[in-house]
Design a protein around this motif. Structure first.
Motif, PDB file in Angstrom:
ATOM      1  N   LEU A  62      20.171  18.216 145.440  1.00 11.06           N
ATOM      2  CA  LEU A  62      20.095  16.940 145.176  1.00 11.06           C
ATOM      3  C   LEU A  62      18.917  16.091 145.526  1.00 11.06           C
ATOM      4  N   ASP A  63      18.487  15.036 144.855  1.00 13.78           N
ATOM      5  CA  ASP A  63      17.722  14.200 145.315  1.00 13.78           C
ATOM      6  C   ASP A  63      18.408  12.994 146.186  1.00 13.78           C
ATOM      7  N   ALA A  64      18.123  12.816 147.210  1.00 16.33           N
ATOM      8  CA  ALA A  64      18.867  11.965 148.228  1.00 16.33           C
ATOM      9  C   ALA A  64      18.878  10.658 147.709  1.00 16.33           C
ATOM     10  N   ALA A  65      17.768  10.317 146.989  1.00 20.13           N
ATOM     11  CA  ALA A  65      17.653   8.733 146.727  1.00 20.13           C
ATOM     12  C   ALA A  65      18.419   8.455 145.317  1.00 20.13           C
ATOM     13  N   THR A  66      18.126   9.286 144.313  1.00 23.78           N
ATOM     14  CA  THR A  66      18.796   9.087 143.339  1.00 23.78           C
ATOM     15  C   THR A  66      19.862   9.862 142.907  1.00 23.78           C
ATOM     16  N   PHE A  67      20.398  10.938 143.623  1.00 24.90           N
ATOM     17  CA  PHE A  67      21.449  11.797 143.381  1.00 24.90           C
ATOM     18  C   PHE A  67      21.142  12.788 142.063  1.00 24.90           C
ATOM     19  N   LYS A  68      19.894  12.850 141.673  1.00 28.61           N
ATOM     20  CA  LYS A  68      19.842  13.498 140.398  1.00 28.61           C
ATOM     21  C   LYS A  68      19.759  15.143 140.944  1.00 28.61           C
ATOM     22  N   GLU A  69      20.247  15.985 140.241  1.00 28.72           N
ATOM     23  CA  GLU A  69      20.316  17.376 140.235  1.00 28.72           C
ATOM     24  C   GLU A  69      19.132  18.070 140.044  1.00 28.72           C
ATOM     25  N   LEU A  70      18.772  18.707 141.254  1.00 26.06           N
ATOM     26  CA  LEU A  70      17.197  19.391 141.054  1.00 26.06           C
ATOM     27  C   LEU A  70      17.230  20.782 140.706  1.00 26.06           C
ATOM     28  N   LEU A  71      18.397  21.327 141.526  1.00 22.70           N
ATOM     29  CA  LEU A  71      18.503  22.894 141.542  1.00 22.70           C
ATOM     30  C   LEU A  71      19.971  23.416 141.468  1.00 22.70           C
ATOM     31  N   ILE A  72      20.274  24.425 140.926  1.00 21.82           N
ATOM     32  CA  ILE A  72      21.427  25.144 141.179  1.00 21.82           C
ATOM     33  C   ILE A  72      21.265  26.580 141.134  1.00 21.82           C
ATOM     34  N   ALA A  73      21.402  27.162 142.179  1.00 21.84           N
ATOM     35  CA  ALA A  73      21.491  28.652 142.501  1.00 21.84           C
ATOM     36  C   ALA A  73      22.545  29.340 142.906  1.00 21.84           C
ATOM     37  N   GLN A  74      22.860  30.556 142.178  1.00 27.47           N
ATOM     38  CA  GLN A  74      24.100  31.187 142.335  1.00 27.47           C
ATOM     39  C   GLN A  74      24.181  32.124 143.473  1.00 27.47           C
ATOM     40  N   LEU A  75      25.057  32.239 144.452  1.00 26.25           N
ATOM     41  CA  LEU A  75      25.041  32.939 145.341  1.00 26.25           C
ATOM     42  C   LEU A  75      25.669  34.264 144.989  1.00 26.25           C
ATOM     43  N   PRO A  76      25.390  35.541 145.791  1.00 27.04           N
ATOM     44  CA  PRO A  76      26.233  36.725 145.306  1.00 27.04           C
ATOM     45  C   PRO A  76      27.545  36.923 145.471  1.00 27.04           C
ATOM     46  N   THR A  77      28.187  35.992 146.385  1.00 25.68           N
ATOM     47  CA  THR A  77      29.703  36.016 146.485  1.00 25.68           C
ATOM     48  C   THR A  77      30.214  34.414 146.784  1.00 25.68           C
ATOM     49  N   ALA A  78      31.589  34.707 146.548  1.00 28.78           N
ATOM     50  CA  ALA A  78      32.135  33.185 146.892  1.00 28.78           C
ATOM     51  C   ALA A  78      32.407  33.053 148.177  1.00 28.78           C
ATOM     52  N   ILE A  79      32.235  31.687 148.673  1.00 30.12           N
ATOM     53  CA  ILE A  79      32.328  31.343 150.020  1.00 30.12           C
ATOM     54  C   ILE A  79      33.322  30.394 150.065  1.00 30.12           C
ATOM     55  N   PRO A  80      34.410  30.632 151.016  1.00 32.70           N
ATOM     56  CA  PRO A  80      35.935  30.065 150.973  1.00 32.70           C
ATOM     57  C   PRO A  80      35.383  28.381 151.100  1.00 32.70           C
ATOM     58  N   VAL A  81      36.599  27.738 150.616  1.00 32.32           N
ATOM     59  CA  VAL A  81      36.558  26.326 150.669  1.00 32.32           C
ATOM     60  C   VAL A  81      37.062  25.940 152.272  1.00 32.32           C
ATOM     61  N   SER A  82      36.348  25.206 152.960  1.00 26.42           N
ATOM     62  CA  SER A  82      36.590  24.811 154.305  1.00 26.42           C
ATOM     63  C   SER A  82      36.114  23.468 154.652  1.00 26.42           C
ATOM     64  N   PHE A  83      36.657  22.985 156.012  1.00 24.89           N
ATOM     65  CA  PHE A  83      35.901  21.977 156.800  1.00 24.89           C
ATOM     66  C   PHE A  83      34.881  22.266 157.539  1.00 24.89           C
ATOM     67  N   GLY A  84      34.197  23.380 157.108  1.00 26.19           N
ATOM     68  CA  GLY A  84      32.907  23.995 158.105  1.00 26.19           C
ATOM     69  C   GLY A  84      31.738  23.048 157.983  1.00 26.19           C
ATOM     70  N   HIS A  85      30.985  23.427 158.707  1.00 30.04           N
ATOM     71  CA  HIS A  85      29.628  22.526 158.827  1.00 30.04           C
ATOM     72  C   HIS A  85      28.366  23.350 158.867  1.00 30.04           C
ATOM     73  N   GLY A  86      27.214  22.653 158.376  1.00 30.14           N
ATOM     74  CA  GLY A  86      26.022  23.026 158.183  1.00 30.14           C
ATOM     75  C   GLY A  86      24.791  22.379 159.180  1.00 30.14           C
ATOM     76  N   LYS A  87      23.856  23.125 159.319  1.00 28.41           N
ATOM     77  CA  LYS A  87      22.604  22.613 160.115  1.00 28.41           C
ATOM     78  C   LYS A  87      21.271  23.186 159.020  1.00 28.41           C
ATOM     79  N   PHE A  88      20.239  22.581 159.118  1.00 26.09           N
ATOM     80  CA  PHE A  88      19.053  22.882 158.603  1.00 26.09           C
ATOM     81  C   PHE A  88      18.100  22.964 159.697  1.00 26.09           C
ATOM     82  N   ALA A  89      17.209  23.882 159.717  1.00 25.58           N
ATOM     83  CA  ALA A  89      16.236  24.305 160.745  1.00 25.58           C
ATOM     84  C   ALA A  89      14.880  24.387 160.011  1.00 25.58           C
ATOM     85  N   ILE A  90      13.789  24.148 160.370  1.00 28.20           N
ATOM     86  CA  ILE A  90      12.542  24.220 159.665  1.00 28.20           C
ATOM     87  C   ILE A  90      12.037  25.404 160.523  1.00 28.20           C
TER      88      ILE A  90
END
Length: 790
Positions: free
Chosen positions: A762-790
């Motif tokens: 999503l565009d953080a300013a407008t919340f416009k949907e920029l991209l949707i890509a399908q994963l090869p498998t389902a990831i369970p719903v959770s309270f999991g966390h994420g980090k981004f690294a350059i």
């Protein structure tokens, strides 16, 4: 076919129309078809024992046109039923179920090959779409009878018009001919059933492959119609989509064979995940690659919830399933999604991080914990005697410990900072290779520094990017009291050091806060009936500690420079899992801490697997409220704390106010503004509660939307992204420049309708949907966390 749809007159008319069409096609093909047919090798004669099989096969071929004609009439009736919405609502399951059964029964019986003229009526991609349109509706995560919505790519497009009866007849004929050729190939090879794909070689009814001349004649009509309209790239894309639809059809058939309980578990998003060790490119369903997005997204969450094990009995061997009672206890799955702006590609890979722990469960028929309180709330399926069995240390196996609660990027550990560290709440650190996600080792805090004593730890470490220091809190639970120690590990001191220690009652501290000068540790009120004795003999932390509503929450303020406790503040009883940010105000000598607060720890106890796997019951999640706690006059209170020798009863109050009325959780901000004033927060919420603007405190189901809120202007309307029957993960902010909301929001959502997961940008300013890509498998719903690294 059911008796209510069958009509003998329509059957005879359908047979005559079908045979006339085939004869006209054969006359137009002329001598070329006859010569190519003579070139086909004839199969060898079989012994007399196969006469019965040939007779039965011929009988099935003779009966096939009757079933095709009946299918044409059922398709016509179905289109008529769709014109009346009331009729469709009265008989959705009966009509859809009959059509699925009829198509399957016809596909099981062989038929003669169909001429090229008949097959050229509908393209292969359109044929699969027509057949797919007749499948029975599937149920969602929240409804057992709701029809399936369109694909995320097609959600904003108008649905194509329904097929005509003639087009449907051609589609069914092509489907039948494909089945005949596939079964003929299997019979010739002696391998039984054979699955036909978009790239399979055409076969005759006898099982012999068509000659090159016949194949050219077969595809002439299709080639002439498509070459002028689409290039080779479009054709390859169409063939790929056709193969993808066939794969989805196969998965749908497998789901139809499941029991209602198994299907409900799949749609709840809490089933075991598959790992994909090798990287694979993701297919973009909607939008285009975002400009300038470069780096990797790391997601940590539950991967193995159910583990099967065998039980040997006297006369048989039975299979049973061990299930983690709380999703916070499940064995982890680490997912890596990389973005390459040069090639404009997105790659995915994932790995289960505790396969050795799962193997130990299969051997021991349950969880044999190494330390007390290793689980939040799970029945270990072990006897009391297991307490006396010696247990191996954490570093014995790289994948032998469940570290599933948070990620730290490039934390110095074991002589290197080029690693990913996954943590849990019992003092274990799992060192993971950031490239291939391979676990290198698992260590304890006390193996890093002997001064780090304790069995309980805060899973959410705090990172000061300017000083390159990582902080956490560990607890050494005693029989009468508990010693809290704030520790620090940095690149300058990789062996770490103890910042300060203090004594308090044992508590569940899931996160804390840091500023440029202070570390603020909230200690929530808990009580243990037998003190340390109960804790040391219990495997589940929530069974040992009970929340005490009569006691206040204590904020311990620790100086990073002087390495001591400066003062303590008191606040009315509450509980929090995650803090959003902490800002130090030099002018007023105060610290402001923003947290998602609850009345008690019911949020942890409500995350039971058995409850979340029954979405039809709409099991509620406690409502969290964002509050800001103001700790004023720290320097003055530090002098008073020293003069009273740390008397907690004289602690000053921590003033609080509600910052946001919306019910949210897993809040994130621009990471460049950590420990600094900020305006926007990105979190998960309830779309229905947010849009209807219900009063705060109302309990809702699992979070189903991403929301952007302004913490400085409560009147500003929230920006919401959501899709029907989709449940996103924690939003991760990726900045583009120095502006606060100029960046991207990344999240992976679970689609309970199609039992798959997709990446959304999503565009953080407008919340416009920029991209949707399908994963090869389902990831369970959770309270999991994420980090981004350059």
């Amino acid at each position: 076919m059911t008796a209510g749809i069958t009509d003998s007159g329509a059957v005879q008319n359908g047979q005559k129309a079908t045979m006339d069409t085939a004869k006209k096609a054969n006359r137009r093909e002329g001598s070329g078809r006859e010569s190519s047919a003579e070139a086909v090798a004839q199969p060898e004669e079989k012994p007399d024992t196969s006469a019965t099989e040939n007779a039965s096969s011929q009988s099935a071929v003779d009966n096939a046109p009757s079933k095709v004609s009946t299918e044409i009439k059922s398709a016509s009736l179905h289109s008529t039923e769709e014109a009346d919405p009331n009729t469709e609502q009265e008989r959705p399951e009966t009509l859809g179920g009959e059509l699925v059964d009829d198509v399957s029964s016809i596909a099981d019986e062989p038929m003669p090959a169909v001429s090229a003229d008949v097959q050229s009526v509908v393209s292969p991609g359109e044929t699969d779409r027509l057949i797919q349109s007749q499948l029975s509706p599937v149920t969602s995560r929240t409804s057992s009878k709701a029809p399936a919505p369109s694909h995320p790519l097609e959600s904003h497009e108008q649905a194509p018009p329904g097929p005509s009866p003639a087009t449907m007849a051609s589609a069914i004929l092509m489907r039948d001919s494909d089945t005949v050729r596939a079964s003929g190939s299997g019979a010739a090879g002696g391998s039984g059933e054979s699955e036909r794909t978009a790239f399979s070689t055409p076969m005759q009814a006898s099982g012999s492959p068509l000659s090159s001349t016949s194949m050219r004649a077969l595809y002439t009509g299709i080639s002439e119609a498509t070459d002028d309209e689409e290039d080779s790239e479009d054709r390859q894309r169409r063939l790929f989509r056709a193969a993808e639809r066939r794969r989805l059809d196969k998965e749908q058939m497998q789901q139809n064979n499941m029991s209602s309980d198994e299907l409900e578990i799949l749609r709840s998003g809490l089933s075991n995940a598959r790992e994909f060790v090798k990287p694979s490119e993701l297919r973009i369903l909607n939008g285009a690659f975002p400009d300038g997005l470069r780096g990797s997204l790391f997601l940590l969450g539950p991967g193995q919830i159910d583990i099967k094990y065998n039980v040997q009995r006297e006369l048989e061997q039975a299979t049973r399933v061990f299930t983690y009672g709380n999703i916070m206890d499940a064995l982890p799955l680490l997912t890596k999604i990389s973005f390459d702006p040069a090639a404009k590609t997105i790659t995915h890979r994932s790995r289960l991080l505790a396969k050795q722990a799962a193997g130990r469960i299969q051997m021991e028929h349950g969880v044999n914990t190494k330390v007390p309180g290793a689980l939040y709330l799970t029945n270990t399926n072990q006897s009391v005697l297991s307490k006396f069995i010696p247990k191996a240390s954490h570093q014995a196996m790289p994948e032998g410990e469940c570290c599933s609660q948070d990620i730290q990027l490039f934390m110095p550990l074991q002589g290197s900072s080029q690693n990913i560290v996954c943590t849990n709440h019992v003092g274990a650190l799992q060192n993971i290779d950031p490239v291939d996600l391979r676990p290198r080792s698992t260590v304890e805090y006390k193996s890093v520094n002997r001064a780090f004593k304790g069995t309980l730890s805060c899973p959410h470490m705090q990172h000061d990017s300017n000083a390159r220091e990582h902080f956490t809190v560990i607890q050494d639970v005693g029989f009468r009291s508990t010693t809290f120690s704030v520790i620090c590990i940095s690149e300058a001191q990789p062996e770490g050091y103890v910042v300060a220690s203090f004594t308090a009652q044992a508590s569940i501290v899931h996160s804390f806060a840091i500023t440029q000068d202070y570390v603020v540790v909230p200690v929530y009120p808990y009580d243990s009936p037998l003190g340390g004795i109960s804790y040391r003999w219990s495997d589940s932390l929530l069974e040992t500690l009970s929340f005490d509503h009569s006691q206040p929450v204590l904020f311990y303020v620790i100086s990073r420079e002087y390495r001591r406790v400066q003062c303590v503040y008191r606040a009315p009883t509450f509980f929090a899992l995650h803090q959003i940010n902490a800002v130090q105000e030099t002018a007023t000598d105060s610290v402001a801490i923003d947290m998602v607060t609850y009345e008690d720890d019911a949020i942890l106890r409500r995350l039971q697997t058995s409850n979340l796997r029954k979405p039809s019951s709409a099991f509620p999640v406690p409502a969290g409220v964002v509050r800001r706690f103001q700790l004023n006059g720290i320097t003055m209170e530090a002098s008073r704390y020293a003069s009273t020798k740390g008397n907690i009863s004289l602690a000053p109050p921590a003033h609080s106010r509600i910052l946001l009325n919306e019910q949210v959780e897993l809040c994130q901000i621009n990471p460049m503004l950590a420990m600094y004033p900020y305006t926007f927060v990105y979190a998960l919420g309830h779309s229905e509660i947010l849009r209807k603007q219900l009063r705060p405190g109302i309990e809702g189901a699992l979070y189903d939307c991403i929301v952007k809120l302004n913490v400085n202007d409560s009147s500003a309307p929230p920006l919401i992204w959501s899709r029907a029957h989709c449940y996103p993960s924690e939003p991760v902010f990726v900045p583009k420049n120095d502006q606060e909301d100029d960046g991207y929001i990344l999240s992976v959502f679970f689609d309970s309708m199609r039992i798959t997961s997709c990446l959304v940008v999503l565009d953080a300013a407008t919340f416009k949907e920029l991209l949707i890509a399908q994963l090869p498998t389902a990831i369970p719903v959770s309270f999991g966390h994420g980090k981004f690294a350059i």
